[in-house]
Design an enzyme around this catalytic site. Structure first.
Site: not given
Length: 330
Positions: A52, A218, A220-222, A224-225
């Protein structure tokens, strides 16, 4: 903060774990320090990996190790930081261009652990995770290397990441034959929109007593709204890739975000709460970019999902049909 045992081990960790993949690549050092300082108020499991800190690509090693180095400099400030956290890192991916700069040979494991300890500025790793299965190295060799690190006090527990169910079974049977504890946890891709591990990985974890630590909770944000944000609400710029994903899942997102609105809870909190209701899940990774985002993630612990809500979520985001083999056979 709520706590749970890390699998069958006696170690307890908070139900939310701080993921640091963005440290050094997306999140600068000062902000990373702020996030870790904020995490001390209830979030103790800090998860990183040797790779990372930069773009994760075999031909782009610049930036590798930076996340561990940032954590190490944060720990070096003292103030009892090291005693307050459960420190987890990983090894497997390429850290150089040499033939032994990757994977899980005993030679590689030893060097990788020593390098991580140096970057982290600590004398031990609480949870040392294999970042992926190594199909070319025998388990006898892997466990020999891990056992040596445990004997030396440089590693306390061993975990896996991205393993299949039969990988976990093979690892545990080999460890048992050596009178070694073996794996205590598995990090897998798991969220409402990605439920493949329900077929065989989760049953294996339950059988062998491993704690599940989902990554990308989430999607990849899908979850999360995303629909709300794609409509231009919230003030954040949405990438063309994100818009394409929204269109692909639009019917499900419309139903999902409507259900979340009925519950009076943010979609991200519902997605995290859904994971945490599963008794196999020890903690789920959250990867905030700011301390404020970390603070809001804690609200997921206050969300309770009824059986009716769980049923509706299954209808919106159906899984693979249960566990194998009943999911596809009698």
């Amino acid at each position: 903060m709520q706590y749970a045992h890390l699998g069958r081990s006696g170690l307890k960790v908070g139900r939310l774990a701080l993921g640091t993949m963005n440290f050094g690549h997306v999140t600068d050092e000062a902000t990373s320090f702020e996030i870790m300082d904020a995490a001390l108020a209830g979030i103790d499991l800090i998860d990183t990996a040797d790779v990372y800190g930069g773009p994760q690509s075999p031909d782009m090693v610049r930036g590798y190790g930076l996340s561990e180095e940032i954590i190490g400099r944060w720990l070096a400030q003292g103030g009892g930081r090291r005693k307050q956290i459960v420190l987890a890192t990983k090894a497997y991916q390429p850290m150089g261009t040499g033939p032994n700069d990757k994977y899980l040979s005993a030679y590689r494991i030893r060097r990788a652990a020593e390098d991580s300890l140096r970057r982290l500025q600590t004398d031990h790793i609480d949870l040392y995770q294999m970042h992926h299965i190594d199909r070319s190295t025998p388990w006898e060799e892997i466990w020999q290397a891990m056992e040596q690190l445990v004997r030396e006090g440089k590693v306390i527990y061993v975990g896996s990441s991205n393993f299949a169910g039969w990988h976990i079974a093979t690892a545990q049977s080999t460890a048992a034959a050596r009178n070694f504890l073996g794996l205590v946890s598995e990090q897998s891709l798991y969220n409402l929109s990605a439920r493949t591990i329900e077929l065989e990985v989760i049953p294996a974890l339950r059988h062998y007593g491993l704690g599940l630590i989902p990554w990308s909770p989430l999607g990849g944000g899908l979850l999360g709204g995303a629909l709300h944000k794609a409509q231009g609400e919230g003030g954040r710029r949405v990438t063309p890739q994100a818009l394409a994903r929204v269109e692909r899942y639009r019917p499900q997102l419309e139903a999902y975000e409507a259900l979340c609105a009925e519950l009076g809870a943010q979609p991200a909190y519902v997605a995290l709460a859904w994971l945490l209701h599963n008794p196999v899940v020890t903690a789920t990774i959250v990867g905030p970019r700011t301390a404020a985002q970390l603070a809001t993630s804690r609200r997921a612990l206050d969300v309770t999902l009824s059986q009716d809500t769980l049923r509706k979520l299954d209808e919106i985001w159906p899984g693979p049909g249960g566990e194998a083999p009943e999911a596809y056979a009698w």
